[in-house]
Enzyme design. Structure first.
Site, mmCIF file in Angstrom:
data_model
loop_
_atom_site.group_PDB
_atom_site.id
_atom_site.type_symbol
_atom_site.label_atom_id
_atom_site.label_comp_id
_atom_site.label_asym_id
_atom_site.label_seq_id
_atom_site.Cartn_x
_atom_site.Cartn_y
_atom_site.Cartn_z
ATOM 1 N N ASN A 142 28.466 -69.693 -43.703
ATOM 2 C CA ASN A 142 28.645 -68.483 -42.889
ATOM 3 C C ASN A 142 29.572 -68.825 -41.715
ATOM 4 O OD1 ASN A 142 28.474 -66.113 -41.410
ATOM 5 N ND2 ASN A 142 26.269 -65.898 -41.724
ATOM 6 N N TYR A 149 28.295 -68.591 -32.840
ATOM 7 C CA TYR A 149 27.347 -69.427 -32.109
ATOM 8 C C TYR A 149 28.067 -70.506 -31.302
ATOM 9 C CZ TYR A 149 23.799 -67.071 -34.867
ATOM 10 O OH TYR A 149 22.994 -66.117 -35.443
#
Length: 179
Positions: A142, A149
Site C-alpha cells: 500500500n 504515514y
C-alpha cells in the site's frame, strides 16, 4: 479542509456498531478488493465487519473509534487501541502506546485532506491519553498509505503477518514518537 468536517468519538452502542460494520466493510472493500481474491475478501469481511464484533470492539474500554462526518454522512473512520503491543519489545510495557488499527476514508474523499485531519485527531487523542508513541501496521504494497504515514513522521520498526482469508500478507510496523 474548508468544509464542515466533524470528527467525533463514536458512541458505544448497537446502532453505532451496525453503522461501523457497514462502513468498515465498504471502505475495506473499496481499498483492497482489486488486490485480493473475492473469497479471501469475503472471509475477512465477514469475520471482521459484523455488528456483533463491532459492538464488542466499541465496548472495549481500550478502544476508541473516531467517525469523520461531512454534513450528516460518515465518510471515514479510525479505530484506535490503547496499550498496544504491536512491534513492542517483550521486555517493555505498552502503557504509553496507542495503535491506529484502522484509518479509512471513503474513495470520494481521498486526496481532500480528510485522512490528514483524521490522523491529526488520532495523534491528538494519543497525546490526551498520555501516550509517548503511536504505532500502526500497513500493508507493504500500500504505497499510498506508506507515503501518507511517512509524511506524519512514522518510521518502520518491524513487520508482521496479516491474514486476509487464507492469504498471509506482510504488514510493515510503523512508529512515531510523541513529545
Amino acid at each position: 479542509m474548508s468544509f464542515p468536517l466533524r470528527i467525533l468519538v463514536a458512541k458505544r452502542n448497537a446502532a453505532t456498531a451496525a453503522q461501523l460494520a457497514e462502513l468498515g466493510q465498504r471502505l475495506f472493500h473499496e481499498t483492497y478488493a482489486d488486490q485480493n481474491s473475492a473469497e479471501d475478501m469475503a472471509a475477512y469481511e465477514a469475520a471482521t465487519f459484523n455488528p456483533e464484533k463491532q459492538l464488542s470492539e466499541l465496548q472495549d474500554p481500550d478502544t476508541i473509534f473516531l467517525l469523520a462526518q461531512m454534513e450528516q454522512e460518515v465518510v471515514g473512520y479510525a479505530k484506535l487501541k490503547l496499550h498496544s503491543t504491536l512491534g513492542l519489545d517483550p521486555s517493555k510495557t505498552p502503557e504509553e502506546r496507542l495503535e491506529v488499527e484502522r484509518l479509512y476514508v471513503s474513495e470520494d474523499w481521498i486526496g481532500t485532506g480528510l485522512g490528514a485531519a483524521m490522523m491529526r485527531r488520532a495523534l491528538e487523542e494519543a497525546r490526551q491519553q498520555g501516550c509517548r508513541a503511536v504505532v500502526l501496521g500497513v500493508w507493504e504494497k500500500n504505497t499510498r498509505a506508506l507515503e501518507f504515514y511517512r509524511r506524519f513522521g512514522f518510521r518502520q520498526i518491524g513487520q508482521h503477518l496479516f491474514t486476509i482469508g487464507t492469504d498471509e500478507q506482510t504488514d510493515f510496523i510503523l512508529r512515531k514518537g510523541l513529545h
